[in-house]
Motif scaffolding. Structure first.
Motif, mmCIF file in Angstrom:
data_model
loop_
_atom_site.group_PDB
_atom_site.id
_atom_site.type_symbol
_atom_site.label_atom_id
_atom_site.label_comp_id
_atom_site.label_asym_id
_atom_site.label_seq_id
_atom_site.Cartn_x
_atom_site.Cartn_y
_atom_site.Cartn_z
ATOM 1 N N PRO A 193 7.871 1.273 -14.983
ATOM 2 C CA PRO A 193 7.471 -0.200 -15.278
ATOM 3 C C PRO A 193 7.233 -0.860 -14.170
ATOM 4 C CG PRO A 193 9.523 0.303 -16.400
ATOM 5 C CD PRO A 193 9.096 1.651 -15.632
ATOM 6 N N ILE A 194 8.342 -0.739 -12.753
ATOM 7 C CA ILE A 194 7.939 -1.574 -11.752
ATOM 8 C C ILE A 194 6.660 -1.306 -10.903
ATOM 9 C CG2 ILE A 194 10.476 -2.218 -11.693
ATOM 10 C CD1 ILE A 194 10.549 -0.352 -9.114
ATOM 11 N N PHE A 195 6.062 -0.184 -11.148
ATOM 12 C CA PHE A 195 4.944 0.277 -10.532
ATOM 13 C C PHE A 195 3.585 0.555 -11.532
ATOM 14 C CE2 PHE A 195 8.205 2.728 -8.255
ATOM 15 C CZ PHE A 195 8.402 1.833 -7.269
ATOM 16 N N SER A 196 3.998 0.091 -12.591
ATOM 17 C CA SER A 196 2.666 0.289 -13.775
ATOM 18 C C SER A 196 1.587 -0.860 -13.343
ATOM 19 C CB SER A 196 3.168 0.194 -15.167
ATOM 20 O OG SER A 196 3.744 -1.192 -15.396
ATOM 21 N N ASP A 197 1.707 -1.804 -12.852
ATOM 22 C CA ASP A 197 0.739 -2.848 -12.523
ATOM 23 C C ASP A 197 -0.165 -2.440 -11.611
ATOM 24 O OD1 ASP A 197 1.438 -4.091 -14.821
ATOM 25 O OD2 ASP A 197 2.303 -5.696 -13.946
ATOM 26 N N LEU A 198 0.163 -1.759 -10.674
ATOM 27 C CA LEU A 198 -0.350 -1.346 -9.323
ATOM 28 C C LEU A 198 -1.638 -0.372 -9.326
ATOM 29 C CD1 LEU A 198 2.700 -0.431 -7.078
ATOM 30 C CD2 LEU A 198 2.026 -2.562 -7.640
ATOM 31 N N LYS A 199 -2.528 -0.917 -8.560
ATOM 32 C CA LYS A 199 -3.884 -0.147 -8.463
ATOM 33 C C LYS A 199 -3.524 0.959 -7.668
ATOM 34 C CE LYS A 199 -6.115 -4.663 -8.047
ATOM 35 N NZ LYS A 199 -6.389 -5.505 -6.777
ATOM 36 N N PRO A 200 -4.731 1.794 -7.737
ATOM 37 C CA PRO A 200 -4.433 3.281 -7.398
ATOM 38 C C PRO A 200 -4.264 3.341 -5.602
ATOM 39 C CG PRO A 200 -6.241 3.213 -8.768
ATOM 40 C CD PRO A 200 -5.687 1.961 -8.753
ATOM 41 N N LYS A 201 -5.024 2.460 -4.942
ATOM 42 C CA LYS A 201 -4.507 2.320 -3.677
ATOM 43 C C LYS A 201 -3.208 1.746 -3.389
ATOM 44 C CE LYS A 201 -7.449 0.538 0.315
ATOM 45 N NZ LYS A 201 -8.125 -0.636 0.655
ATOM 46 N N GLU A 202 -2.615 0.814 -4.060
ATOM 47 C CA GLU A 202 -1.398 0.548 -3.758
ATOM 48 C C GLU A 202 -0.356 1.593 -4.198
ATOM 49 O OE1 GLU A 202 -2.044 -4.237 -4.890
ATOM 50 O OE2 GLU A 202 -1.878 -2.810 -6.695
ATOM 51 N N LEU A 203 -0.559 2.243 -5.170
ATOM 52 C CA LEU A 203 0.479 3.546 -5.571
ATOM 53 C C LEU A 203 0.395 4.343 -4.454
ATOM 54 C CD1 LEU A 203 -0.234 4.239 -9.384
ATOM 55 C CD2 LEU A 203 1.756 3.492 -8.347
ATOM 56 N N ILE A 204 -0.657 4.660 -3.749
ATOM 57 C CA ILE A 204 -0.733 5.320 -2.450
ATOM 58 C C ILE A 204 0.238 4.814 -1.423
ATOM 59 C CG2 ILE A 204 -2.122 6.349 -0.749
ATOM 60 C CD1 ILE A 204 -4.540 6.511 -2.848
ATOM 61 N N GLU A 205 0.044 3.480 -1.287
ATOM 62 C CA GLU A 205 1.262 2.757 -0.280
ATOM 63 C C GLU A 205 2.716 3.258 -0.667
ATOM 64 O OE1 GLU A 205 0.955 1.603 2.642
ATOM 65 O OE2 GLU A 205 -1.210 1.769 2.518
ATOM 66 N N VAL A 206 2.914 3.130 -2.108
ATOM 67 C CA VAL A 206 4.225 3.254 -2.691
ATOM 68 C C VAL A 206 4.662 4.870 -2.328
ATOM 69 C CG1 VAL A 206 5.904 3.364 -4.771
ATOM 70 C CG2 VAL A 206 4.240 1.319 -4.162
ATOM 71 N N GLU A 207 3.752 5.670 -2.518
ATOM 72 C CA GLU A 207 3.895 7.090 -2.713
ATOM 73 C C GLU A 207 4.217 7.490 -1.106
ATOM 74 O OE1 GLU A 207 0.777 9.504 -4.160
ATOM 75 O OE2 GLU A 207 1.630 11.296 -3.751
ATOM 76 N N LYS A 208 3.882 6.737 -0.123
ATOM 77 C CA LYS A 208 4.026 6.991 1.434
ATOM 78 C C LYS A 208 5.523 6.522 1.734
ATOM 79 C CE LYS A 208 -0.522 5.935 3.504
ATOM 80 N NZ LYS A 208 -1.024 4.969 3.856
ATOM 81 N N ILE A 209 6.249 5.782 0.858
ATOM 82 C CA ILE A 209 7.625 5.401 1.357
ATOM 83 C C ILE A 209 8.702 5.726 0.429
ATOM 84 C CG2 ILE A 209 6.800 3.256 2.533
ATOM 85 C CD1 ILE A 209 7.517 1.444 0.052
ATOM 86 N N VAL A 210 8.455 6.622 -0.698
ATOM 87 C CA VAL A 210 9.482 7.154 -1.331
ATOM 88 C C VAL A 210 9.821 8.579 -0.941
ATOM 89 C CG1 VAL A 210 8.642 5.959 -3.627
ATOM 90 C CG2 VAL A 210 7.700 8.188 -3.163
ATOM 91 N N HIS A 211 11.144 8.814 -1.321
ATOM 92 C CA HIS A 211 11.772 10.056 -0.810
ATOM 93 C C HIS A 211 12.044 10.967 -1.947
ATOM 94 C CE1 HIS A 211 13.135 8.131 3.072
ATOM 95 N NE2 HIS A 211 13.120 7.040 2.421
ATOM 96 N N ARG A 212 11.344 12.093 -1.695
ATOM 97 C CA ARG A 212 11.700 13.168 -2.687
ATOM 98 C C ARG A 212 12.859 13.870 -2.520
ATOM 99 N NH1 ARG A 212 6.500 15.624 -5.675
ATOM 100 N NH2 ARG A 212 7.881 16.739 -7.562
ATOM 101 N N ARG A 213 13.757 14.285 -3.407
ATOM 102 C CA ARG A 213 14.862 15.026 -2.989
ATOM 103 C C ARG A 213 15.110 16.214 -4.405
ATOM 104 N NH1 ARG A 213 16.986 14.065 1.784
ATOM 105 N NH2 ARG A 213 18.926 14.942 1.018
ATOM 106 N N LYS A 214 15.841 17.100 -3.919
ATOM 107 C CA LYS A 214 16.066 18.119 -4.874
ATOM 108 C C LYS A 214 17.557 18.235 -5.095
ATOM 109 C CE LYS A 214 12.042 21.028 -4.225
ATOM 110 N NZ LYS A 214 11.187 20.422 -5.384
#
Lengths: 174, 375
Positions: A28-49
């Motif tokens: 929900p906190i990202f659901s209003d974002l445009k594709p370009k904005e989601l790419i910005e978010v994707e750049k700063i998240v950390h993926r962990r296993k």
């Protein structure tokens, strides 16, 4: 009734197939974002296993940010040295937890442990604050959505409290 | 019991290998350091620049520019400013230092020495002591200015070969997040949040500290320059290159307690060597200007712009400045306090993290969790 703090099925849309981008769009906190904005978010998240039984967060540790489950499942546990542990919720793919830690460093109110081998995305306060500074429009969108989630949760908690109060009153008056 | 002994043995073996690796790493660093010293200095300068320029880049980025464009614009602006000021200042500085060196060995200084000798003879009846004092002062002055000249000449040649610094700075600003993410991705899950939080806090506080120090130096430099400019206006220019002297005072201000004195000395020396008719009053006004600048700095500027998290005891400041001076001369003295500030911030944040994060497996979650087979 679902636990308003940990249960977030009301915020979760049906999971679509795809990458992190698609998964972020469901949060929900990202659901209003445009594709370009989601790419910005994707750049700063950390993926962990995380392996089965491995702790994602510990109760009492300073809060740092939220986690989104990409694959696997996580159990939210309240720990008590005397009473042992109490499971508050079981979260699966697409669910998120720890979102309040995006706002401050208050200690984690519960622990989260992976029930199976899990793939989890972390979105953290320092990166969020940095985003607010560099891309204020995008940051404010996320902040506003976060406020909406917190507000909704507060509304649910209030409903739950008044229900409990009503039941108590009923029991008291016969 | 055998099992326990085996566990203890494997634990000891692990500890041994860890210590061995640490010693090996230190030995490697000590061996490699002389070869990579120059590269390391370039990286440190680029890193400091990236910290100083980041807020400006963030500002342009927040106005809708792409990060690379924002960095390019900021770097072009700064480089233009630097080239313009250095092309004006550096030749002037070299000329001043050379003329000062020759003046020190010329008649002016001899006259001054004679005056001091007479003063000592009159008041203490000891001409020998006076001769010793003036000889020592002269020697120190010539040596100091000689090394200052060599320093600026080496800076000049260094400037010619530092195209690489803006290049590294560009990528440090552009990809710092990517570097940080790549680094943090290697951290085991147990230490992940702790490392990320500590790294962020260190980055934040060190950034604030360095930006604050730079801002403080700039303001003190501007105030000192303005003060010296007014003295020049009133007393018909007794301090040549007042702009350079003022800015030098700003830079010297990076050294707490000692900096203000270091900043005032060149202005006083230049005024003495220029020997204006009302020298006493000019010297007094120079001292007054530097005292006023210090009062403004301590009462208004410093509390506003310099991070409080790096407050250091005066004894520590003096000690690290002496150590810095012994290791790397004037530059070492200048950077000793900021460097100690960085170490202080880093260690205090690591201690904070170790105190606040649970690093061992929780008896309730992980161990009992897997034992109970709750999954």
């Amino acid at each position: 009734m679902e636990n308003p703090i940990w249960g977030n099925s009301i915020f979760r849309k049906k999971k679509k197939e795809g990458n992190i981008y698609a998964l972020l769009k469901q949060v929900p906190i990202f659901s209003d974002l445009k594709p370009k904005e989601l790419i910005e978010v994707e750049k700063i998240v950390h993926r962990r296993k995380y392996k089965k039984s491995e702790a994602v967060i510990h109760m009492g540790d300073p809060g740092l940010g939220m986690y989104i489950i990409v694959k696997g499942s996580v159990e939210i546990i309240e720990e008590d040295k005397k009473a042992g542990q109490k499971t508050l919720a079981k979260l699966t793919e697409g669910a998120f937890f720890g979102d309040l830690a995006l706002l401050d460093e208050s200690p984690r109110s519960a622990s989260a442990v992976a029930i199976e081998d899990s793939d989890i995305i972390g979105f953290f306060r320092p990166d969020f604050l940095d985003l607010l500074k560099r891309k204020p429009k995008l940051g404010i969108k996320v902040l506003f959505a976060l406020a909406r989630v917190v507000g909704e949760r507060l509304r649910q908690t209030n409903e739950l409290l008044s229900k409990i109060q009503e039941e108590k009153d009923k029991a008291r008056h016969g | 019991m055998d099992n326990y002994a085996y566990q203890l043995y494997s634990q000891l073996l692990k500890t041994f290998w860890r210590i061995f690796l640490i010693i090996l790493s230190i030995a490697f660093v000590m061996f490699v350091f002389p070869f990579v010293k120059d590269v390391l200095i370039i990286f440190i300068i680029a890193w400091l620049l990236s910290i100083l320029l980041s807020p400006l880049v963030d500002f342009f980025e927040s106005k809708g520019l792409g990060r690379s464009w924002a960095i390019l614009i900021v770097m072009i602006l700064i480089l233009t400013l630097l080239v313009l000021s250095f092309s004006q200042i550096i030749p002037g500085i070299i000329r001043t230092v050379e003329s000062l060196t020759s003046k020190l060995q010329s008649n002016i200084i001899t006259d001054f020495s004679v005056k001091i000798e007479n003063f000592f003879e009159k008041n203490f009846n000891n001409a020998e002591l006076a001769r010793n004092v003036t000889a020592k002062l002269n020697d120190i002055g010539v040596k100091l200015l000689g090394s200052l000249g060599a320093f600026f000449k080496s800076v000049g040649s260094f400037l010619a070969s530092i195209i690489i610094i803006p290049f590294i700075t560009f990528f440090l600003i552009k990809d710092s997040r990517r570097f940080k993410r790549a680094m943090i991705s290697k951290v085991p899950n147990r230490y992940f949040e702790l490392s990320l939080n500590i790294l962020h806090k260190i980055e934040n506080q060190v950034g604030n500290y360095i930006q604050g120090q730079a801002m403080d130096a700039l303001i003190v430099g501007i105030l000192s320059t303005a003060g010296l400019f007014i003295i020049n206006l009133v007393f018909d220019g007794p301090i040549p290159y007042f702009f350079f002297i003022g800015m030098l005072a700003g830079v010297a201000n990076l050294i707490p307690y000692l900096g203000p004195i270091v900043g005032a000395v060149p202005a006083l020396t230049l005024a003495i060597l220029n020997n204006p008719p009302n020298l006493g009053i000019v010297l007094l006004w120079i001292v007054i200007v530097f005292v006023i600048v210090q009062v403004i700095d301590n009462a208004i500027v410093s509390p506003l712009v310099v991070s409080k998290s790096v407050n250091m005891h005066p004894v520590i400041v003096v000690t690290v400045v002496i150590i810095g001076g012994n290791i790397a001369g004037a530059m070492g003295m200048l950077f000793a306090v900021p460097f100690t500030g960085i170490i202080k911030v880093t260690s205090s944040q690591i201690i904070w993290g170790l105190k606040n994060y649970r690093l061992r497996p929780s008896p309730i979650t992980e161990e009992s969790y897997s034992l109970e087979g709750k999954s």
